[in-house]
Design an enzyme around this catalytic site. Sequence first.
Site, PDB file in Angstrom:
ATOM      1  N   GLY A  32       0.806  -1.220   0.000  1.00 35.39           N
ATOM      2  CA  GLY A  32       0.000   0.000   0.000  1.00 35.39           C
ATOM      3  C   GLY A  32       0.836   1.265   0.000  1.00 35.39           C
ATOM      4  O   GLY A  32       1.880   1.343  -0.665  1.00 35.39           O
ATOM      5  N   ASP A  34       2.690   2.492   2.285  1.00 33.76           N
ATOM      6  CA  ASP A  34       4.012   2.243   2.885  1.00 33.76           C
ATOM      7  C   ASP A  34       5.019   1.830   1.795  1.00 33.76           C
ATOM      8  O   ASP A  34       6.119   2.400   1.691  1.00 33.76           O
ATOM      9  CB  ASP A  34       3.841   1.125   3.936  1.00 33.76           C
TER      10      ASP A  34
HETATM   11  P1  ADP Z   1      -3.238   0.401   6.179  1.00 35.93           P
HETATM   12  O1  ADP Z   1      -2.349  -0.808   6.343  1.00 35.93           O
HETATM   13  O2  ADP Z   1      -3.008   1.427   7.281  1.00 35.93           O
HETATM   14  O3  ADP Z   1      -4.673   0.033   5.995  1.00 35.93           O
HETATM   15  P2  ADP Z   1      -2.842   0.894   3.276  1.00 35.93           P
HETATM   16  O4  ADP Z   1      -1.595   1.416   2.660  1.00 35.93           O
HETATM   17  O5  ADP Z   1      -3.252  -0.498   2.962  1.00 35.93           O
HETATM   18  O6  ADP Z   1      -2.663   1.135   4.881  1.00 35.93           O
HETATM   19  O7  ADP Z   1      -4.052   1.853   2.921  1.00 35.93           O
HETATM   20  C1  ADP Z   1      -4.260   3.119   3.486  1.00 35.93           C
HETATM   21  C2  ADP Z   1      -4.823   4.061   2.433  1.00 35.93           C
HETATM   22  O8  ADP Z   1      -3.747   4.561   1.634  1.00 35.93           O
HETATM   23  C3  ADP Z   1      -5.819   3.426   1.453  1.00 35.93           C
HETATM   24  O9  ADP Z   1      -6.898   4.332   1.256  1.00 35.93           O
HETATM   25  C4  ADP Z   1      -4.983   3.299   0.175  1.00 35.93           C
HETATM   26  O10 ADP Z   1      -5.810   3.358  -0.986  1.00 35.93           O
HETATM   27  C5  ADP Z   1      -4.142   4.540   0.285  1.00 35.93           C
HETATM   28  N1  ADP Z   1      -2.942   4.636  -0.580  1.00 35.93           N
HETATM   29  C6  ADP Z   1      -2.232   3.672  -1.197  1.00 35.93           C
HETATM   30  N2  ADP Z   1      -1.199   4.220  -1.886  1.00 35.93           N
HETATM   31  C7  ADP Z   1      -1.263   5.566  -1.688  1.00 35.93           C
HETATM   32  C8  ADP Z   1      -0.506   6.686  -2.132  1.00 35.93           C
HETATM   33  N3  ADP Z   1       0.559   6.539  -2.920  1.00 35.93           N
HETATM   34  N4  ADP Z   1      -0.887   7.940  -1.722  1.00 35.93           N
HETATM   35  C9  ADP Z   1      -1.956   8.115  -0.912  1.00 35.93           C
HETATM   36  N5  ADP Z   1      -2.701   7.104  -0.459  1.00 35.93           N
HETATM   37  C10 ADP Z   1      -2.374   5.844  -0.844  1.00 35.93           C
END
Ligand code: ADP
Length: 170
Positions: A32, A34
């Site tokens: 995601g 991260d």
């Molecule tokens: P968590 O493990 O905290 O749930 P995720 O990364 O799976 O974290 O998702 C958290 C949010 O970040 C989701 O809404 C996802 O769509 C979003 N996301 C993923 N990539 C990006 C990005 N490059 N910029 C902003 N938001 C993002």
Amino acid sequence: MSRIEIIRGDITQSCVDAIVNAANCSLLGGGGVDGAIHRAAGPELLAECRTLHGCETGKAKITKAYRLPANYVIHTPGPVWHGGGHGEEELLASCYRSCLGLASENGCKSVDFPSISTGVYHFPLEKAAKIAIGSIAAYLNTHPEIERVRMVCFDARTEGFYLDALEKLA
Ligand code: ADP
């Protein structure tokens, strides 16, 4: 609360003092947002994260941002949603407060957040948006040094829930 904005975008492109990473407790990268942050920042970010020895859910740690346009990355492990009976709501609020506290301590005036915990951690989006906006607004009320906080939403559905939550706050 005119210092809070909701935008659609990719947080790795944010040109602000600090972006927040929805990390996991290892702080050693994941999927995601991260994964996107680590890829865009380069291997130096992982090297600095290794020196931090992880982070508890609801707390936050700050690093430099290396190849990203932002100055700092604030890493916070959000709660995994287990039905709501395990302190998830308070832990999510604590993520937002901890990140903003670190932003203040480090002189950051502009902070961009992703939607913490609503991806693979499955926190219900409507609830998460309310908690995020409520926690940010409460912090900003007592901390004038932070000039602008944006929620950077990756998709239209997420953006819709955050816009609703901000509207209801007014
Ligand atoms: P968590 O493990 O905290 O749930 P995720 O990364 O799976 O974290 O998702 C958290 C949010 O970040 C989701 O809404 C996802 O769509 C979003 N996301 C993923 N990539 C990006 C990005 N490059 N910029 C902003 N938001 C993002």
